[in-house]
Design a protein around this motif. Sequence first.
Motif, mmCIF file in Angstrom:
data_model
loop_
_atom_site.group_PDB
_atom_site.id
_atom_site.type_symbol
_atom_site.label_atom_id
_atom_site.label_comp_id
_atom_site.label_asym_id
_atom_site.label_seq_id
_atom_site.Cartn_x
_atom_site.Cartn_y
_atom_site.Cartn_z
ATOM 1 N N SER A 189 0.848 -1.192 0.000
ATOM 2 C CA SER A 189 0.000 0.000 0.000
ATOM 3 C C SER A 189 0.879 1.236 0.000
ATOM 4 N N VAL A 190 0.347 2.307 -0.579
ATOM 5 C CA VAL A 190 1.074 3.582 -0.648
ATOM 6 C C VAL A 190 0.091 4.700 -0.346
ATOM 7 N N GLY A 191 0.474 5.618 0.539
ATOM 8 C CA GLY A 191 -0.311 6.816 0.767
ATOM 9 C C GLY A 191 -1.359 6.710 1.845
ATOM 10 N N PHE A 192 -1.463 5.567 2.537
ATOM 11 C CA PHE A 192 -2.405 5.436 3.640
ATOM 12 C C PHE A 192 -1.754 5.915 4.935
ATOM 13 N N ASN A 193 -2.521 5.885 6.029
ATOM 14 C CA ASN A 193 -1.976 6.341 7.311
ATOM 15 C C ASN A 193 -0.888 5.406 7.840
ATOM 16 N N ASP A 194 -0.905 4.146 7.418
ATOM 17 C CA ASP A 194 0.120 3.167 7.768
ATOM 18 C C ASP A 194 0.244 2.261 6.553
ATOM 19 N N ASN A 195 1.453 1.876 6.186
ATOM 20 C CA ASN A 195 1.619 1.206 4.895
ATOM 21 C C ASN A 195 2.404 -0.097 4.989
ATOM 22 N N LEU A 196 2.016 -1.014 4.120
ATOM 23 C CA LEU A 196 2.738 -2.257 3.891
ATOM 24 C C LEU A 196 3.651 -2.034 2.696
ATOM 25 N N ASP A 197 4.938 -2.267 2.880
ATOM 26 C CA ASP A 197 5.907 -1.935 1.833
ATOM 27 C C ASP A 197 6.384 -3.128 1.028
#
Length: 219
Positions: free
Chosen positions: A96-104
Amino acid sequence: MKIARLALLPLAVMLLSACNPLMRASWDTLKAATQGPQPLELTREQVEAAPYYQITIVAPTGEAVMALVRLQGGVQFWLASTQQVLMIQDGLAIRSVGFNDNLDGTRFVGESPFRTGLHRIADGLRAERQVDFAGRYQMGARLISHFEKQGLETVRILDRDLELLRVDEHIEMPELSYSARNQYWVDPADGFILASIQHVTPELPLRIIQVRPMRPNAK
């Protein structure tokens, strides 16, 4: 995958937000964290009026429609006009990109049960994958999961009731002292995941619904 590969997405953002007022309004709810989640009302007619495959997500900050803007190596890139990006492979959110917390990043140890199909797995199947959380300085954290089939359930997507197989994934991340339960509702015929609740990160649970899925014979 590198962030540089997302360089072309702002153009898609402009194109998407310009063509569909409903999407533009719904995407804006992701920015309403201080105001609380806003309900998203969506009809099949509105979905089919937009020339994109679409999912809806429910995040802690609100609800939104996201559109498929890219497919690369089996990874789907779903985009919001506020430039949040969710990457999904075989029905599983892998970045995920751009959320409050992200999985890279996500890497399976051995074969992914999502690739073979959750409708085919045996109860109690154990799987392991490594996940990256750059914001937490956690790279290669172990995520251990056990799967259990829960039988058929009726799931309503827009105006249709579907009989789908529910599969629960009990996840544990020992390094973070974190555990949770993901749920997937899959087509029992081919294993396609039509709805899910996924804890993408400990702070980012998402409910994901395929309202206009990219699959054979999809409208």
